[in-house]
Design a protein around this motif. Structure first.
Motif, PDB file in Angstrom:
ATOM      1  N   UNK A  95     -10.656   5.625 -10.925  1.00 35.06           N
ATOM      2  CA  UNK A  95     -10.499   5.049  -9.580  1.00 35.06           C
ATOM      3  C   UNK A  95     -11.780   4.962  -8.764  1.00 35.06           C
ATOM      4  N   UNK A  96     -12.820   5.714  -9.130  1.00 35.04           N
ATOM      5  CA  UNK A  96     -13.932   5.868  -8.176  1.00 35.04           C
ATOM      6  C   UNK A  96     -14.567   4.539  -7.761  1.00 35.04           C
ATOM      7  N   UNK A  97     -14.600   3.556  -8.651  1.00 32.04           N
ATOM      8  CA  UNK A  97     -15.200   2.269  -8.263  1.00 32.04           C
ATOM      9  C   UNK A  97     -14.280   1.416  -7.400  1.00 32.04           C
ATOM     10  N   UNK A  98     -13.012   1.816  -7.328  1.00 34.97           N
ATOM     11  CA  UNK A  98     -12.058   1.069  -6.505  1.00 34.97           C
ATOM     12  C   UNK A  98     -11.885   1.708  -5.130  1.00 34.97           C
ATOM     13  N   UNK A  99     -12.432   2.902  -4.953  1.00 35.63           N
ATOM     14  CA  UNK A  99     -12.168   3.640  -3.726  1.00 35.63           C
ATOM     15  C   UNK A  99     -13.058   3.162  -2.589  1.00 35.63           C
ATOM     16  N   UNK A 100     -12.430   2.744  -1.489  1.00 36.64           N
ATOM     17  CA  UNK A 100     -13.189   2.188  -0.362  1.00 36.64           C
ATOM     18  C   UNK A 100     -13.099   3.080   0.875  1.00 36.64           C
ATOM     19  N   UNK A 101     -12.365   4.181   0.767  1.00 45.24           N
ATOM     20  CA  UNK A 101     -12.129   5.032   1.941  1.00 45.24           C
ATOM     21  C   UNK A 101     -13.275   6.005   2.202  1.00 45.24           C
ATOM     22  N   UNK A 102     -13.012   6.899   3.152  1.00 47.38           N
ATOM     23  CA  UNK A 102     -14.009   7.907   3.561  1.00 47.38           C
ATOM     24  C   UNK A 102     -14.058   9.055   2.542  1.00 47.38           C
ATOM     25  N   UNK A 103     -15.115   9.868   2.603  1.00 51.35           N
ATOM     26  CA  UNK A 103     -15.099  11.096   1.788  1.00 51.35           C
ATOM     27  C   UNK A 103     -13.911  11.971   2.209  1.00 51.35           C
ATOM     28  N   UNK A 104     -13.320  12.659   1.257  1.00 49.00           N
ATOM     29  CA  UNK A 104     -12.155  13.501   1.551  1.00 49.00           C
ATOM     30  C   UNK A 104     -12.595  14.949   1.311  1.00 49.00           C
ATOM     31  N   UNK A 130      -0.497   7.387 -10.812  1.00 47.54           N
ATOM     32  CA  UNK A 130      -0.341   6.451 -11.933  1.00 47.54           C
ATOM     33  C   UNK A 130       0.953   5.642 -11.828  1.00 47.54           C
ATOM     34  N   UNK A 131       2.032   6.304 -11.410  1.00 48.30           N
ATOM     35  CA  UNK A 131       3.337   5.630 -11.327  1.00 48.30           C
ATOM     36  C   UNK A 131       3.251   4.414 -10.415  1.00 48.30           C
ATOM     37  N   UNK A 132       2.482   4.521  -9.333  1.00 49.70           N
ATOM     38  CA  UNK A 132       2.378   3.421  -8.364  1.00 49.70           C
ATOM     39  C   UNK A 132       1.301   2.437  -8.802  1.00 49.70           C
ATOM     40  N   UNK A 133       0.248   2.932  -9.450  1.00 52.93           N
ATOM     41  CA  UNK A 133      -0.783   2.041  -9.990  1.00 52.93           C
ATOM     42  C   UNK A 133      -0.174   1.122 -11.060  1.00 52.93           C
ATOM     43  N   UNK A 134       0.772   1.652 -11.825  1.00 50.34           N
ATOM     44  CA  UNK A 134       1.437   0.835 -12.854  1.00 50.34           C
ATOM     45  C   UNK A 134       2.170  -0.368 -12.256  1.00 50.34           C
ATOM     46  N   UNK A 135       2.594  -0.265 -11.023  1.00 48.51           N
ATOM     47  CA  UNK A 135       3.272  -1.381 -10.346  1.00 48.51           C
ATOM     48  C   UNK A 135       2.259  -2.280  -9.645  1.00 48.51           C
ATOM     49  N   UNK A 136       0.989  -1.928  -9.753  1.00 45.53           N
ATOM     50  CA  UNK A 136      -0.064  -2.749  -9.149  1.00 45.53           C
ATOM     51  C   UNK A 136      -0.309  -2.463  -7.680  1.00 45.53           C
ATOM     52  N   UNK A 137       0.302  -1.401  -7.138  1.00 40.08           N
ATOM     53  CA  UNK A 137       0.147  -1.109  -5.702  1.00 40.08           C
ATOM     54  C   UNK A 137      -1.283  -0.707  -5.359  1.00 40.08           C
ATOM     55  N   UNK A 138      -1.616  -0.879  -4.086  1.00 49.80           N
ATOM     56  CA  UNK A 138      -2.900  -0.385  -3.585  1.00 49.80           C
ATOM     57  C   UNK A 138      -2.715   1.093  -3.222  1.00 49.80           C
ATOM     58  N   UNK A 139      -3.575   1.931  -3.761  1.00 46.17           N
ATOM     59  CA  UNK A 139      -3.462   3.369  -3.490  1.00 46.17           C
ATOM     60  C   UNK A 139      -4.408   3.742  -2.349  1.00 46.17           C
ATOM     61  N   UNK A 140      -3.853   4.382  -1.325  1.00 49.09           N
ATOM     62  CA  UNK A 140      -4.652   4.806  -0.170  1.00 49.09           C
ATOM     63  C   UNK A 140      -4.626   6.336  -0.161  1.00 49.09           C
ATOM     64  N   UNK A 141      -5.778   6.943  -0.466  1.00 52.60           N
ATOM     65  CA  UNK A 141      -5.796   8.397  -0.631  1.00 52.60           C
ATOM     66  C   UNK A 141      -6.039   9.130   0.688  1.00 52.60           C
ATOM     67  N   UNK A 176       0.836  -1.200   0.000  1.00 52.94           N
ATOM     68  CA  UNK A 176       0.000   0.000   0.000  1.00 52.94           C
ATOM     69  C   UNK A 176       0.872   1.251   0.000  1.00 52.94           C
ATOM     70  N   UNK A 177       0.382   2.238  -0.738  1.00 45.11           N
ATOM     71  CA  UNK A 177       1.070   3.527  -0.831  1.00 45.11           C
ATOM     72  C   UNK A 177       0.058   4.604  -0.459  1.00 45.11           C
ATOM     73  N   UNK A 178       0.445   5.474   0.462  1.00 46.60           N
ATOM     74  CA  UNK A 178      -0.438   6.584   0.867  1.00 46.60           C
ATOM     75  C   UNK A 178      -0.044   7.827   0.090  1.00 46.60           C
ATOM     76  N   UNK A 179      -1.047   8.525  -0.438  1.00 45.94           N
ATOM     77  CA  UNK A 179      -0.783   9.736  -1.225  1.00 45.94           C
ATOM     78  C   UNK A 179      -2.004  10.643  -1.168  1.00 45.94           C
ATOM     79  N   UNK A 180      -1.824  11.940  -1.444  1.00 45.94           N
ATOM     80  CA  UNK A 180      -2.979  12.838  -1.410  1.00 45.94           C
ATOM     81  C   UNK A 180      -3.899  12.612  -2.609  1.00 45.94           C
ATOM     82  N   UNK A 181      -5.190  12.766  -2.387  1.00 47.12           N
ATOM     83  CA  UNK A 181      -6.126  12.668  -3.512  1.00 47.12           C
ATOM     84  C   UNK A 181      -6.063  13.927  -4.367  1.00 47.12           C
ATOM     85  N   UNK A 182      -5.797  15.062  -3.708  1.00 47.99           N
ATOM     86  CA  UNK A 182      -5.700  16.317  -4.446  1.00 47.99           C
ATOM     87  C   UNK A 182      -4.276  16.409  -4.982  1.00 47.99           C
ATOM     88  N   UNK A 183      -4.058  15.760  -6.135  1.00 47.06           N
ATOM     89  CA  UNK A 183      -2.726  15.635  -6.715  1.00 47.06           C
ATOM     90  C   UNK A 183      -2.873  15.403  -8.209  1.00 47.06           C
TER      91      UNK A 183
END
Ligand SMILES: *Cc1c(COP(=O)(O)O)cnc(C)c1O
Length: 375
Positions: free
Chosen positions: A336-345, A88-99, A75-82
């Protein structure tokens, strides 16, 4: 037609001379005289670890993701406002993105919201120094240490921005993470059309970075006579730009101080005079936190209400001034919206709807701008 465009690339006047000199060197491919001049400049002026020019900041982020050897378990944590590339760089490696959400007072990641997002699978934290304004680095560096996270600074627009530590020392943005990435796209302070750079501050990655940069080969060792041939030794790509690009970039780097002075005059004019020339302006001017010395990259307003932004854009358009907004929140993006499981930001969503950027470029004519606004 806009009499004040949003951006105009700076021209130092030395560009063609240096490109011609690159040709005279008899080497136009990567890693020649101008690549070395640029990399040495960054390393000596800003105290960066080893630097590698790339074709874009996007590619520098891809290099960092490859070097971190991240995969679908991570998992990689990153800001959604970016920007898209940050994710994309981390999605290309298949990582889980945590916004993560942004701060209420300015668009950088909210450092108080990061710890809740850390799990046993978190490997890296990717920050964006929004608009060349530092994130709050002390608590962030502590978190990375506590949880053993790698830190990547997406400093795309943050060249010559600084974080002011508790002891008052000005630490250059890009010198604090294991990796940092910069952009020299034409919209940034220093540009060569399209360009970028990876900074490797963590020495453990130095050798691998050189291999990744050289298409996954040990070409550098071969060139130094340390290997009888050069061959494929790991995953990599053609990340290094040509000397044409590096020569252009060098002409800009020589003018860095002047460019920054000119941009500061424009940015400071807005900050001091915008309320005078637009007395009915609804919205907040940027607030630069005390721990940041910014680099005059972005001038932005955060409107009081969503619809105020369209009203202001229309008003500025009627005066011949182009204003633009960005970013669309990544957690709500079509990809990403269908993959997002977190809280509203909520803060990120606020900036998505209400932030507006005004033109800032070195040769912007402040008198023309004021005339247009008062006309
Ligand atoms: C501009 C920018 C990028 C992309 O840079 P390129 O050089 O165009 O790939 C990435 N992240 C942020 C925060 C940016 O501002």
């Amino acid at each position: 037609m806009y009499s004040v465009p949003f951006n105009r690339p700076y021209v130092s006047g030395k560009e063609w001379e240096y490109v011609q000199d690159a040709l005279a060197q008899g080497k136009l491919s990567s890693n020649g005289k101008y690549t070395k001049k640029c990399q040495h400049f960054f390393e000596s002026k800003f105290g960066f670890g080893k630097t590698f020019l790339t074709h874009s900041c996007t590619q520098a982020l891809e290099m960092a993701a490859l070097l971190l050897n991240l995969g679908p378990e991570d998992e990689v944590i990153l800001p959604s406002y970016a920007y898209v590339s940050t994710a994309n760089a981390f999605a290309l490696r298949g990582c889980q993105l945590i916004f993560a959400d942004s701060r209420p007072d300015y668009p950088a990641i909210d450092e108080t919201k990061i710890e809740d997002l850390i799990s046993t699978r978190t490997r890296a934290l990717v920050l964006v120094h929004y608009g060349g304004v530092a994130c709050h680095m002390e608590p962030i560096l502590e978190l990375c240490k506590k949880y053993g996270l790698f830190l990547v600074e997406d400093a795309a627009a943050a060249l010559d921005g600084y974080y002011l530590g508790k002891d008052g020392a000005a630490l250059p943005l890009g010198s604090l993470g294991d990796f940092a990435t910069f952009s020299f796209h034409e919209t940034k302070n220093i540009s060569c059309g399209e360009g970028g750079m990876l900074v490797v501050n963590n020495p453990a990655f130095l050798k691998e970075a050189d291999l990744v940069w050289n298409r996954g080969t040990n070409r550098s060792e071969f060139e130094k006579g340390k290997s009888p041939s050069y061959e494929w030794v790991r995953l990599g790509s053609a990340f290094a730009p040509s000397e044409i690009t590096a020569a252009w970039l060098w002409s800009q780097l020589e003018s860095l101080a002047l460019i920054q002075k000119k941009r500061a005059a424009v940015w400071n004019w807005y900050q001091m005079h915008l309320r005078r020339v637009l007395p009915y302006l609804s919205g907040q001017l940027p607030e630069i936190p005390l721990f940041a010395k910014h680099n005059f990259h972005t001038y932005y307003l955060v409107m009081d209400k969503n619809r105020d932004r369209d009203v202001l854009i229309d008003f500025l358009t009627s005066k011949g001034i182009l204003s633009v907004f960005h970013y669309r929140c990544l957690h709500q993006s079509p990809y990403f919206k269908n993959k997002y499981l977190g809280k509203p930001l909520l803060q990120a969503e606020k900036y998505q709807e209400r932030l507006l950027r005004l033109p800032v470029f070195a040769d912007l004519d402040i008198n023309l701008l004021e005339d247009r606004l008062l006309s």
